[in-house]
Design an enzyme around this catalytic site. Sequence first.
Site, PDB file in Angstrom:
ATOM      1  N   GLY A 185       0.662  -1.292   0.030  1.00  0.00           N
ATOM      2  CA  GLY A 185       0.047  -0.069  -0.019  1.00  0.00           C
ATOM      3  C   GLY A 185       0.895   1.343  -0.153  1.00  0.00           C
ATOM      4  O   GLY A 185       0.533   2.214  -0.809  1.00  0.00           O
TER       5      GLY A 185
ATOM      6  N   HIS B   1      33.394   8.904   6.002  1.00  0.00           N
ATOM      7  CA  HIS B   1      32.741  10.068   6.140  1.00  0.00           C
ATOM      8  C   HIS B   1      33.003  10.979   4.737  1.00  0.00           C
ATOM      9  O   HIS B   1      33.949  10.989   4.053  1.00  0.00           O
ATOM     10  CB  HIS B   1      33.362  11.152   7.226  1.00  0.00           C
TER      11      HIS B   1
HETATM   12  P1  NAD Z   1       1.205  -6.400   4.619  1.00  0.00           P
HETATM   13  O1  NAD Z   1       0.986  -7.524   5.735  1.00  0.00           O
HETATM   14  O2  NAD Z   1       2.582  -5.762   4.441  1.00  0.00           O
HETATM   15  O3  NAD Z   1      -0.009  -5.209   4.874  1.00  0.00           O
HETATM   16  C1  NAD Z   1      -1.290  -5.255   4.854  1.00  0.00           C
HETATM   17  C2  NAD Z   1      -1.946  -4.317   5.708  1.00  0.00           C
HETATM   18  O4  NAD Z   1      -3.190  -4.180   5.707  1.00  0.00           O
HETATM   19  C3  NAD Z   1      -1.591  -4.358   7.152  1.00  0.00           C
HETATM   20  O5  NAD Z   1      -1.008  -3.015   7.705  1.00  0.00           O
HETATM   21  C4  NAD Z   1      -2.964  -4.921   7.859  1.00  0.00           C
HETATM   22  O6  NAD Z   1      -3.175  -4.188   9.145  1.00  0.00           O
HETATM   23  C5  NAD Z   1      -4.062  -3.865   6.851  1.00  0.00           C
HETATM   24  N1  NAD Z   1      -5.143  -4.651   6.743  1.00  0.00           N
HETATM   25  C6  NAD Z   1      -5.659  -5.786   6.942  1.00  0.00           C
HETATM   26  N2  NAD Z   1      -6.943  -6.222   6.805  1.00  0.00           N
HETATM   27  C7  NAD Z   1      -7.482  -4.875   6.769  1.00  0.00           C
HETATM   28  C8  NAD Z   1      -8.619  -4.428   6.468  1.00  0.00           C
HETATM   29  N3  NAD Z   1      -9.896  -5.065   6.584  1.00  0.00           N
HETATM   30  N4  NAD Z   1      -8.768  -2.829   6.288  1.00  0.00           N
HETATM   31  C9  NAD Z   1      -7.765  -2.061   6.274  1.00  0.00           C
HETATM   32  N5  NAD Z   1      -6.506  -2.495   6.452  1.00  0.00           N
HETATM   33  C10 NAD Z   1      -6.296  -3.916   6.617  1.00  0.00           C
HETATM   34  O7  NAD Z   1       0.721  -7.063   3.267  1.00  0.00           O
HETATM   35  P2  NAD Z   1       0.975  -6.239   1.851  1.00  0.00           P
HETATM   36  O8  NAD Z   1       1.436  -4.999   1.795  1.00  0.00           O
HETATM   37  O9  NAD Z   1      -0.244  -6.424   0.950  1.00  0.00           O
HETATM   38  O10 NAD Z   1       2.103  -7.198   1.288  1.00  0.00           O
HETATM   39  C11 NAD Z   1       2.062  -8.561   0.968  1.00  0.00           C
HETATM   40  C12 NAD Z   1       3.358  -9.216   1.139  1.00  0.00           C
HETATM   41  O11 NAD Z   1       4.184  -8.952   0.171  1.00  0.00           O
HETATM   42  C13 NAD Z   1       3.697  -8.777   2.656  1.00  0.00           C
HETATM   43  O12 NAD Z   1       4.003  -9.792   3.350  1.00  0.00           O
HETATM   44  C14 NAD Z   1       5.076  -8.211   2.252  1.00  0.00           C
HETATM   45  O13 NAD Z   1       6.210  -8.801   2.913  1.00  0.00           O
HETATM   46  C15 NAD Z   1       5.598  -8.610   0.624  1.00  0.00           C
HETATM   47  N6  NAD Z   1       5.868  -7.260   0.259  1.00  0.00           N
HETATM   48  C16 NAD Z   1       7.122  -7.042   0.663  1.00  0.00           C
HETATM   49  C17 NAD Z   1       7.813  -5.651  -0.016  1.00  0.00           C
HETATM   50  C18 NAD Z   1       9.227  -5.522   0.368  1.00  0.00           C
HETATM   51  O14 NAD Z   1       9.881  -6.454   0.963  1.00  0.00           O
HETATM   52  N7  NAD Z   1       9.590  -4.183   0.334  1.00  0.00           N
HETATM   53  C19 NAD Z   1       7.149  -5.113  -1.076  1.00  0.00           C
HETATM   54  C20 NAD Z   1       5.800  -5.239  -1.182  1.00  0.00           C
HETATM   55  C21 NAD Z   1       5.209  -6.687  -0.758  1.00  0.00           C
END
Ligand code: NAD
Length: 468
Positions: A187, A446
Site C-alpha cells: 500500500g 565520512h
Molecule cells: P502487509 O501485511 O504488509 O500489509 C497489509 C496491511 O493491511 C496491514 O497493515 C494490515 O493491518 C492491513 N489490513 C488488513 N486487513 C485490513 C482491513 N480489513 N482494512 C484495512 N486494513 C487492513 O501486506 P501487503 O502490503 O499486502 O504485502 C503482502 C506481502 O508482500 C507482505 O508480506 C510483504 O512482506 C510482501 N512485500 C514485501 C515488500 C518489500 O519487501 N519491500 C514489498 C511489497 C510486498
Amino acid sequence: MNTYDVAVIGSGPGGYVAAIRCAQLGLKTAIIEKYSTMGGTCLNVGCIPSKALLDSSHHYEDAIHHFEEHGIEISGDVKVNLKKMIERKASVVEQTTKGIEFLMSKNKIDTYEGVGSFKSKTEINITSAEGKSETIEAKHTIIATGSKPASLPFIEIDKERIITSTEALKLKEVPKHLLVIGGGVIGLELGQVYQRLGAEVTVIEYMDRILPTMDGAQSKELTKVFKKKKMNLAVSHKVTSVENTGKEVIIKAEDKKGKEVEFKGDYCLVAVGRKPYTEGLNADAAGVKLNDRGQVEVNEHLQTNVENIYAIGDVVKGAMLAHKASEEGVLVAETIAGQKPHINYNLIPGVVYTWPEVASVGKTEEQLKEAKVEYKSGQFPMRALGRSRASGDIDGFVKILADKNTDEVLGIHMVGARVADLIAEAVVAMEYRASAEDISRMSHAHPTYAEAVKEAALAATDNIPIHI
Ligand code: NAD
Ligand code: FAD
C-alpha cells in the site's frame, strides 16, 4: 519418463535459487513453472517492477520538486509519460526474467512450462497452457508455489477499478484519487508511486498505525513524512464495503468510534496481505498436508509430512519476502545433499522501498517490551549528518536497541535515504553478535549515511553521540 534427483515446482526467488543450489551440488534438477516467464511474483509482478516504478516516479518527483533547490532549472513542462514508464518497467522485468532462463541453462537445469500437479509422492504431472501433458519422476520435490494477493470477503476485485498490486503495476492512467486499503508494504510503496505521479492518495488502515508490524518509531517517522507530502492516512478504520459504481469507487469504513466514514476515489488498490498458493498442485495425491491458513505445513528442515517433499517461500509460514524464500531454497537444497544448513530467521531484514526508505532487523521495541527484555535504546537523526544535508535527504533516523546488561544488539531500525542498503551492516553486526559498543568503535566512512549507525551505537552505549 524423465527422472530427476530433485523437481522444483515454481520458479520464484525460492524455487529458482533452490534449483541452482541443487544443480551446484551435483543433483539432477528440473524446474516447473506455470507461466511462460521465470522468476515468479518477485520478478514479474513484485519486487522488481515495483522498484522500477518507485525509481522512475522518484526521478519525476525530484525533477518537479527538488531540482530547483539544487540550482537546476528546467525550461518547459516536466511531464509524465506513463505508457513509457510502464514500458521501461516491462523491459526491466524482461531482462531480469531472461537472466533466470540463462542461469537455468548455465546450470543444466531442465525447465518445464506448465502447471505441476502431484500424481503420487514421486511423480509430477505437467500440463501446459495448450493442454499438453507429461509426467516426470523425482526422488525429491521442492514446493515453491508462492502466494497470490489476499482480499476481504466482501470485495470483488474487478481488476479495472478495484485492483491488486498486479494491476497497479500496469495502469493506463494516473488515478485522480487512489484509495488504498492496507497501510502495509504494498500500500505504501505503490501509494507513493502514484502520489508522486500526481494522484491524490488515501490509505485506509485497520490498525492504529501504518506499517503496524515494524518498530513504532518507524511508523511515526514515515507518518510524519507522508503527511508532509499530503498523503491521507486514515488509520484505525475498518473497511466494511467497497463498491465500483462505474466511474468511481466508494469505500465505507468504520472509524475507531464506530462512526461510518465514506471515501470516494477512481481506483481502489486492495493491499491487505497475500495468501499461500497451492491451486492445481494436487497436494492430496502426494499426501502433503496444508494447515488451516492454507500454507504447506513444514518442520524446521522445511520438510513436509511426506519425507521426500519439502516446501519453501511464501507458501510456508514466515515472512513473505524474496530473500527469505531464497535462503530457504538454499537450505533445502543443502539438506537434500546431506548437509546441515541453518537459517537465522531473527536476522531476515525487512525493507520498505518508499522514500525515505524503512529498514529493520531483529526485535522491535514493542517485541522487547512484550518479552520483558531489559534493553536500552540509542537513536540518531539523519538530519545531523553532513551527507544528508549534502543530498537534501534529512528525514529519518537510525535506532539501535541493545541488551541493558550485556550491550548485545537486539534490533536495528532505520528510516532514511538508502537505508535499504545500510541494513546489511546491521545484519552482519548482529550475525556476529556485536555489542553496541563494538559498532560504535568501528570506523565509518565520512560523509556517509552509515555514520548514523555508528552514532546510534554511541547513543546506545553511553548516550553520547558525537554530532548532536
Ligand atoms: P502487509 O501485511 O504488509 O500489509 C497489509 C496491511 O493491511 C496491514 O497493515 C494490515 O493491518 C492491513 N489490513 C488488513 N486487513 C485490513 C482491513 N480489513 N482494512 C484495512 N486494513 C487492513 O501486506 P501487503 O502490503 O499486502 O504485502 C503482502 C506481502 O508482500 C507482505 O508480506 C510483504 O512482506 C510482501 N512485500 C514485501 C515488500 C518489500 O519487501 N519491500 C514489498 C511489497 C510486498
Ligand atoms: P513466488 O515468487 O510467488 O513464485 C511462485 C511461482 O510458482 C510463480 O511463478 C507461480 O506461477 C509458480 N507456480 C505456482 N503454482 C504452480 C504449479 N502448480 N506449477 C507450476 N508453477 C506454479 N519481497 C521482497 O523481499 N522485496 C521486495 O521488494 C518485494 N516487493 C514486492 C512487491 C510486490 C508488489 C509484491 C506483490 C511482492 C513483493 N515482495 C517483495 C514479496 C516477494 O515477491 C515474495 O516474497 C516472493 O516472490 C516469494 O517467492 P516464492 O518463490 O516463494 O514465490
